[in-house]
Design a protein around this motif. Sequence first.
Motif, PDB file in Angstrom:
ATOM      1  N   TYR A  94       0.806  -1.227   0.000  1.00 43.40           N
ATOM      2  CA  TYR A  94       0.000   0.000   0.000  1.00 43.40           C
ATOM      3  C   TYR A  94       0.838   1.275   0.000  1.00 43.40           C
ATOM      4  CZ  TYR A  94      -4.321  -2.618   0.537  1.00 43.40           C
ATOM      5  OH  TYR A  94      -5.397  -3.457   0.325  1.00 43.40           O
TER       6      TYR A  94
ATOM      7  N   MET B 107     -10.839   7.046   2.246  1.00 48.04           N
ATOM      8  CA  MET B 107     -10.561   7.847   3.440  1.00 48.04           C
ATOM      9  C   MET B 107     -11.500   9.041   3.538  1.00 48.04           C
ATOM     10  SD  MET B 107      -6.405   7.754   3.654  1.00 48.04           S
ATOM     11  CE  MET B 107      -6.399   8.649   5.217  1.00 48.04           C
TER      12      MET B 107
ATOM     13  N   PHE C 246      -1.333   4.836   0.704  1.00 54.01           N
ATOM     14  CA  PHE C 246      -2.495   3.966   0.906  1.00 54.01           C
ATOM     15  C   PHE C 246      -3.161   3.525  -0.402  1.00 54.01           C
ATOM     16  CE2 PHE C 246      -2.725   6.500   4.996  1.00 54.01           C
ATOM     17  CZ  PHE C 246      -2.047   5.542   5.723  1.00 54.01           C
ATOM     18  N   THR C 247      -2.516   3.809  -1.535  1.00 53.20           N
ATOM     19  CA  THR C 247      -2.988   3.219  -2.794  1.00 53.20           C
ATOM     20  C   THR C 247      -2.197   1.938  -3.044  1.00 53.20           C
ATOM     21  OG1 THR C 247      -1.394   4.479  -4.114  1.00 53.20           O
ATOM     22  CG2 THR C 247      -3.561   5.468  -3.765  1.00 53.20           C
TER      23      THR C 247
ATOM     24  N   MET D 228     -16.535   1.018   3.683  1.00 58.44           N
ATOM     25  CA  MET D 228     -15.097   0.887   3.416  1.00 58.44           C
ATOM     26  C   MET D 228     -14.816  -0.225   2.404  1.00 58.44           C
ATOM     27  SD  MET D 228     -13.642   3.290   5.112  1.00 58.44           S
ATOM     28  CE  MET D 228     -11.907   2.856   5.177  1.00 58.44           C
TER      29      MET D 228
ATOM     30  N   ILE E 151      -8.235  -3.353  -2.347  1.00 62.08           N
ATOM     31  CA  ILE E 151      -8.968  -2.154  -1.956  1.00 62.08           C
ATOM     32  C   ILE E 151      -8.057  -0.934  -2.006  1.00 62.08           C
ATOM     33  CG2 ILE E 151      -9.924  -1.010   0.085  1.00 62.08           C
ATOM     34  CD1 ILE E 151     -11.421  -3.484   0.740  1.00 62.08           C
ATOM     35  N   ASN E 152      -8.573   0.151  -2.587  1.00 61.61           N
ATOM     36  CA  ASN E 152      -7.842   1.419  -2.604  1.00 61.61           C
ATOM     37  C   ASN E 152      -8.201   2.181  -1.326  1.00 61.61           C
ATOM     38  OD1 ASN E 152      -6.696   3.894  -3.043  1.00 61.61           O
ATOM     39  ND2 ASN E 152      -7.672   4.253  -5.026  1.00 61.61           N
ATOM     40  N   ILE E 153      -7.382   2.018  -0.296  1.00 62.82           N
ATOM     41  CA  ILE E 153      -7.676   2.640   0.991  1.00 62.82           C
ATOM     42  C   ILE E 153      -7.731   4.161   0.861  1.00 62.82           C
ATOM     43  CG2 ILE E 153      -6.877   2.939   3.368  1.00 62.82           C
ATOM     44  CD1 ILE E 153      -5.523   0.233   3.157  1.00 62.82           C
ATOM     45  N   ARG E 154      -6.852   4.727   0.044  1.00 60.62           N
ATOM     46  CA  ARG E 154      -6.794   6.189  -0.116  1.00 60.62           C
ATOM     47  C   ARG E 154      -8.146   6.720  -0.603  1.00 60.62           C
ATOM     48  NH1 ARG E 154      -2.501   9.868  -0.370  1.00 60.62           N
ATOM     49  NH2 ARG E 154      -3.342  11.932  -0.742  1.00 60.62           N
TER      50      ARG E 154
ATOM     51  N   LEU F   7      -8.845  -6.615   2.805  1.00 62.93           N
ATOM     52  CA  LEU F   7      -7.621  -5.819   2.851  1.00 62.93           C
ATOM     53  C   LEU F   7      -6.449  -6.547   2.210  1.00 62.93           C
ATOM     54  CD1 LEU F   7      -6.584  -3.096   4.003  1.00 62.93           C
ATOM     55  CD2 LEU F   7      -5.943  -4.334   6.073  1.00 62.93           C
TER      56      LEU F   7
END
Length: 219
Positions: free
Chosen positions: A44, A184, A73-74, A203, A178-181, A171
Motif C-alpha cells: 500500500y 478515506m 495507501f494506494t 469501506m 482495496i484502494n484505501i486512499r 484488505l
Amino acid sequence: GYEDTVDMDEEGTPKIMHIDYAEVKLLEAAANALKGFIHLILAYDMDDVDIAEIANDDEVTINGILDTYLNLFTVLDEAELPDAKASMQTALGSGSDAIDLYIDRGDPQDEDYFIVICDHEVADAEDVKDGFLALKDSLDTGSARDISVPAETWPCIEYIMEKISFNFSLLFDGDKPINIRGLMPEFDENGDIVRSSFPDPTMGGMLPDMTDEMLNHYI
C-alpha cells in the motif's frame, strides 16, 4: 509443551527465567504479525513516508501528509498481499494458541520470561482470543465476522463493547485490492475526522453493515 531455562545476567546477578511453549507461540505471533505488516507497507505504498521528518515536525497535519504523499495507501504492489495474508493468518492463530496456553497452565508465572495473564485478566484475555479467531476466520473464509469494538454511551459517558461486522480478508485481496486512499474521509485542521465525509461507509465492503449514522456514533 516445550520448556527450557536461560541465564539472565542483569547487573552481574544471574537469574533463572523459564521459557515454555506459551512464550514460543507468543513470539511466533509477534514475528508473523510484523512480517505481515511489512508486506502491507510494501503493498500500500507506505514505505516512502519519512517517519523521522514527520515525527520532528511540530506543525505536521494529516492533510499535510496526504498532500505530500499522493500515492499513500494506494495499491502499489498487489503481489505482496498473499504473503501479508499468510503471515497474518499464522500470527492470529499463534496468538490465540498462546493465550490458551497462558490461561490453561497451572504453574506459577513469577519466573516466566513473559508474564501476560493474571487470574483477574482471564476474561479479557479470552475476549482478545475471540477477536483473533474471528479475524483469522475472516481471512480463512473470505467472509465478514463479528468483532467487538469499544464505544461510548451517552449521556452517561462510559465505554462498552459493541459488535460490528468486519471482513478483514478484503484488505489482503490480491485479485481485487482495496484502494484505501479512495475510501478515506476528510480531516479538519486539527486532524479530526469530518462527520459524514466517508465516500463509502462500508469501506469497500470491509464493514458491510456500516452506515454514516453508525460511523458518526463511533467517531
